[in-house]
Design an enzyme around this catalytic site. Structure first.
Site, short mmCIF file in Angstrom:
data_model
loop_
_atom_site.label_atom_id
_atom_site.label_comp_id
_atom_site.label_asym_id
_atom_site.label_seq_id
_atom_site.Cartn_x
_atom_site.Cartn_y
_atom_site.Cartn_z
N ASP A 175 105.58 78.43 65.56
CA ASP A 175 105.49 79.84 65.15
C ASP A 175 105.17 79.97 63.67
OD1 ASP A 175 107.95 78.74 64.54
OD2 ASP A 175 109.12 80.50 65.08
N ASP A 190 106.49 76.73 57.02
CA ASP A 190 107.19 77.19 55.82
C ASP A 190 107.23 76.03 54.81
OD1 ASP A 190 108.81 78.33 53.94
OD2 ASP A 190 110.43 78.88 55.28
N ASP A 212 113.55 83.94 64.74
CA ASP A 212 114.92 84.47 64.84
C ASP A 212 115.63 84.55 63.50
OD1 ASP A 212 115.27 81.58 64.54
OD2 ASP A 212 117.36 81.96 65.04
C1 PRP Z 1 111.69 77.20 62.36
C2 PRP Z 1 110.30 77.47 62.90
C3 PRP Z 1 109.53 76.21 62.60
C4 PRP Z 1 110.19 75.71 61.33
C5 PRP Z 1 109.32 76.00 60.15
O1 PRP Z 1 112.43 76.51 63.31
O2 PRP Z 1 110.36 77.74 64.29
O3 PRP Z 1 109.67 75.24 63.62
O4 PRP Z 1 111.45 76.39 61.21
O5 PRP Z 1 109.93 75.69 58.94
P1 PRP Z 1 109.55 74.47 58.01
O6 PRP Z 1 108.05 74.49 57.81
O7 PRP Z 1 110.30 74.81 56.75
O8 PRP Z 1 110.01 73.21 58.64
P2 PRP Z 1 114.04 76.54 63.39
O9 PRP Z 1 114.62 75.36 62.74
O10 PRP Z 1 114.52 77.87 62.87
O11 PRP Z 1 114.30 76.42 64.94
P3 PRP Z 1 113.84 77.43 66.11
O12 PRP Z 1 112.35 77.19 66.33
O13 PRP Z 1 114.66 77.04 67.28
O14 PRP Z 1 114.10 78.85 65.63
#
Ligand code: PRP
Length: 177
Positions: free
Chosen positions: A99, A102, A158
């Protein structure tokens, strides 16, 4: 609009239209080839479900459960693989779908794991990419939208497990929860 949402950043129709054009580009890239989409749970569920319905090649969908935010607004800095159950991907064309990009920690950790499986090709696709300096030097091959460094929810994203079901991408009003 819900009171917890400060602003709608991307409306339902903007997201829908962009996904259609993104899928057209991906269809051209993999024309005549098979593809395995690996979606990263849980954030990518809705994006993957929507974009896959526009993909035309023979397609397999797999998932990988990883987490680094643990419900909050900041990355923990550690990517936790909650499972590593992937089929044999040796020789396959793989598209990782997430999604949001970051810090880049998630996509780079997962890319390393998948690359090590001996895939034929590996590309990455994210709905959102934050416009910022990343901890890991990683870029996605296919990006829906570039956004500023704000905490967004909806359309799979979320805050403490909530808001994934919103049909749009919104900026969370952290003072009004
Ligand atoms: C979130 C998102 C990405 C990741 C991006 O996952 O879905 O997978 O963080 O961030 P980054 O580039 O800083 O690594 P999360 O850990 O919140 O898990 P989720 O997908 O279950 O919400």
């Amino acid at each position: 609009m819900r009171k917890e949402i400060q602003k709608i950043l991307l409306s339902e129709s903007e997201v829908r239209d962009r996904i259609t054009t993104l899928a057209t580009t991906i269809n051209k890239r993999y024309e005549g080839q098979e593809l395995v989409v690996v979606m990263l749970l849980k954030g990518a569920i809705i994006f993957t479900a929507d974009i896959c319905r526009h993909l035309e090649m023979p397609l397999q969908i797999e998932c990988l459960n990883v987490a680094s935010y643990h419900g909050g607004t900041e990355s923990s800095g550690q990517v936790e693989f909650l499972d590593r159950k992937l089929p044999d991907l040796a020789g396959k064309n793989v598209l990782l779908v997430d999604d949001i990009l970051d810090t880049g920690l998630t996509l780079s950790a997962v890319s390393r794991e998948v690359q090590a499986l001996g895939v034929n090709s590996l590309k990455t696709c994210v709905l959102l990419a934050k416009n910022k300096t990343r901890t890991e030097e990683v870029n996605a091959d296919y990006v829906g939208f570039e956004i500023e460094n704000e905490f967004v929810v909806g359309y799979g994203l979320d805050y403490q497990g909530l808001y994934r079901n919103l049909p749009y991408i919104g900026i969370l009003n952290v003072e009004n929860l």
